[in-house]
Design an enzyme around this catalytic site. Structure first.
Site, mmCIF file in Angstrom:
data_model
loop_
_atom_site.group_PDB
_atom_site.id
_atom_site.type_symbol
_atom_site.label_atom_id
_atom_site.label_comp_id
_atom_site.label_asym_id
_atom_site.label_seq_id
_atom_site.Cartn_x
_atom_site.Cartn_y
_atom_site.Cartn_z
ATOM 1 N N THR A 144 0.733 -1.273 0.000
ATOM 2 C CA THR A 144 0.000 0.000 0.000
ATOM 3 C C THR A 144 0.744 1.293 0.000
ATOM 4 O OG1 THR A 144 -1.754 -1.044 1.236
ATOM 5 C CG2 THR A 144 -1.774 1.304 1.250
ATOM 6 N N ASP A 164 -3.704 3.329 -3.511
ATOM 7 C CA ASP A 164 -3.490 2.435 -4.653
ATOM 8 C C ASP A 164 -4.456 1.269 -4.491
ATOM 9 O OD1 ASP A 164 -1.404 -0.207 -3.910
ATOM 10 O OD2 ASP A 164 -1.970 1.289 -2.406
ATOM 11 N N ARG A 198 -3.523 -2.346 -4.827
ATOM 12 C CA ARG A 198 -2.922 -3.690 -4.844
ATOM 13 C C ARG A 198 -2.961 -4.298 -3.457
ATOM 14 N NH1 ARG A 198 3.093 -4.509 -7.107
ATOM 15 N NH2 ARG A 198 1.988 -4.370 -9.084
ATOM 16 N N LYS A 218 -9.360 0.423 -0.965
ATOM 17 C CA LYS A 218 -8.727 0.722 0.316
ATOM 18 C C LYS A 218 -9.304 1.949 0.994
ATOM 19 C CE LYS A 218 -4.548 -1.363 -1.292
ATOM 20 N NZ LYS A 218 -3.102 -1.305 -1.430
ATOM 21 N N GLY A 273 -1.967 -2.083 5.974
ATOM 22 C CA GLY A 273 -1.699 -3.115 6.967
ATOM 23 C C GLY A 273 -2.440 -4.374 6.582
ATOM 24 N N SER A 330 3.635 0.960 2.840
ATOM 25 C CA SER A 330 5.007 0.697 2.402
ATOM 26 C C SER A 330 5.478 1.737 1.397
ATOM 27 C CB SER A 330 5.096 -0.705 1.812
ATOM 28 O OG SER A 330 4.134 -0.830 0.780
ATOM 29 N N ASP A 368 7.337 1.355 -5.398
ATOM 30 C CA ASP A 368 7.237 0.443 -4.268
ATOM 31 C C ASP A 368 6.635 -0.867 -4.753
ATOM 32 O OD1 ASP A 368 4.942 0.019 -1.610
ATOM 33 O OD2 ASP A 368 7.068 -0.519 -1.589
ATOM 34 N N SER A 428 2.902 -1.709 -3.656
ATOM 35 C CA SER A 428 1.778 -0.919 -4.171
ATOM 36 C C SER A 428 1.736 -1.055 -5.668
ATOM 37 C CB SER A 428 1.951 0.563 -3.840
ATOM 38 O OG SER A 428 2.345 0.727 -2.523
#
Lengths: 222, 273
Positions: free
Chosen positions: B40, B56, B58, B72, B86, B168, B205, B208
């Site tokens: 995330t 995002d 994913r 999300k 998380g 992240s 990242d 994500s």
């Protein structure tokens, strides 16, 4: 329930097989202010007198008609404080249902659960039955519905019903005036006329309360 | 209470007895299976008329992408939304629960929910569970006291900020915010900045990816722009489709029906009650 000192129920059978406490509760309801409900083909209307004990009371703070979910409303006759407790419990149950099943609670389910709460208080230790009868009006995918819930916990579905002081006159009036396939606006009109029948004094928008539910919405008006 | 071999907690809630066992097993080399996290990048910023949240889409399960387009940004109240990073189950359960509590609160008070109410309900719950509920949240909304943006960490601490990132990809997104954020952004500038920040997380990242969701909340109005941007379209799809060659040839088909062996016993024993 049961966390009081009494482990025995105060509502006990009389020799004739009646539960006297519930009869008394119904009397309490019968001396409460008149309320009524009418189911139309495309909605439900509930209405009640709102007679305040004195002109000094701030009438805008008194809400006799409450909504339990966005599409279910309720009105009562009888003891206001008991009503508040029931409304709180019903709202919580509706939310829990919604959290578990992710669908808005159907009217019948909410009525069933509220009636179960009322019945609990006729069988638990150290508590008394609720001194209110409720008229629950809702609109879900089964269409418009109107239920009456009594202090004993029994519930009935009505096309039109009244409770409280002027119940017999009001019901006779409704029986004469009720038409199958009535539209919502006619139902509102009939409801106001029925209230006017038993009203002492001048009826105005400040001393009655009306709740209307069309498709999926709950309004409140004076 | 009768004597029972099992210790039942007297009130509800978690029983942490198995955590000691898990720690002991971990020391011996047996690890817990990994759970589905959202990896995330989630962001939020305050602009001139309200709050913009972005995320995002994913969801990862260890090294595998298990959901390419998950949501999300969670609904809390008509005027409050919450992004969650998380463990996916934790963020969903906790936001759902607090959303329910806010609804009940609205019924009882007859007023619009405040962002600080949602904040306090969330942080109380997370603190109660001492960080075991792995939900890092960005909570934003507009209420009668104005626009608010908060971050909530899994252990229950909170921050109140004009712009925030979590997850992240938070460093990648924060880099964009720190360089481009200013006070008094307009709605379009705000959305563009949020999109830039999320894209920076998506592309830099691993946790994500996929699409960008945006939610704009202003006084009395909200816009939930699901999949506002799709910077990762699936471009190379074989037009001919896929057909797999047959493995072995069928030489002979012979069907032998099994003979029935049914015994009917008259007047058998009645079933036990």
């Amino acid at each position: 329930m049961g966390d009081s000192q009494y482990s025995f129920s105060l509502t006990t059978f009389s020799p004739s097989g009646k539960l006297v406490q519930i009869e008394h509760a119904l009397t309490a309801v019968g001396s409460g202010q008149t309320s009524l409900g009418i189911k139309a083909s495309n909605g439900v209307v509930i209405a009640t007198e709102k007679k305040l004990p004195s002109i000094l009371v701030d009438e805008s703070s008194v809400h006799k008609i409450q909504s339990l979910t966005p599409n279910i409303g309720v009105v009562y006759s009888g003891m206001g404080p008991d009503f508040r407790v029931l409304v709180r419990k019903s709202r919580k149950q509706a939310e829990q249902y919604h959290r578990l099943y992710k669908e808005p609670i159907p009217v019948t389910q909410l009525v069933r659960e509220t009636a179960a709460v009322m019945q609990e208080f006729t069988q638990s230790g150290g508590v008394r039955p609720f001194g209110v009868s409720l008229l629950v009006a809702g609109y879900d995918d089964k269409g418009p519905q109107l239920y009456q819930v009594d202090p004993s916990g029994s519930y009935f579905s009505w096309k039109a019903s009244a409770m409280g002081k002027n119940v017999s006159n009001a019901k006779t009036f409704l029986e004469k005036r009720y038409v199958e396939e009535m539209e919502l606006d006619d139902a509102v009109h009939t409801a106001i006329l029925t209230l006017k029948e038993g009203f002492e004094g001048q009826i105005s928008e400040k001393n009655i309360e009306i709740g209307i539910i069309g498709e999926k919405k709950e309004f409140r008006q004076y | 209470m009768s004597n029972s071999a099992i210790d039942v907690p007297s009130r509800g809630g978690f029983s942490f007895d198995l955590c000691r066992r898990n720690d002991m097993l971990a020391k011996k080399g047996v690890n817990l299976p990994s759970f589905r996290k959202t990896g995330t990048t989630i962001v939020g910023l305050i602009f001139q008329d309200g709050v913009i949240l972005g995320a995002d889409t994913r969801a990862t399960e260890g090294p595998i992408v298990c959901d390419k387009n998950c949501e999300k940004i969670h609904y809390m109240a008509p005027n409050i939304y919450c992004c969650g990073a998380g463990t996916a189950a934790d963020t969903e359960a906790v936001t759902d629960m607090v959303s329910s509590q806010l609804q009940l609160h609205r019924y009882h008070t007859g007023r619009e929910s405040r962002v600080v109410t949602a904040l306090t309900l969330l942080k109380k719950h997370l603190f109660n569970y001492q960080g075991y509920v792995q939900a890092a949240l960005v909570l934003g909304g507009v209420d009668c006291t104005g626009p608010h943006l908060h971050t909530i960490y899994p252990h229950g601490s909170t921050d109140t900020l004009p712009f925030a990132t979590m997850g992240s990809g938070s460093l990648a997104a924060m880099a964009m915010f720190e360089s481009k954020y200013k006070e008094g952004l307009t709605k379009d500038e705000g959305i563009q900045l949020v999109v830039d920040a999320i894209c920076s997380g998506i592309f830099n990242d691993l946790g994500s990816g996929s699409n960008v969701d945006v939610c704009v909340i202003t006084k009395g109005h909200k816009e939930y722009l699901r999949n506002h941007l799709l910077p990762n379209p699936r471009t190379f799809v074989n037009a001919k489709g896929y057909s797999f060659p047959k493995k072995t040839e069928v030489l002979l088909t012979k069907i032998t029906p099994l003979r029935e062996r049914v015994e009917v016993v008259e007047g058998g024993d009645a079933m036990e009650e």
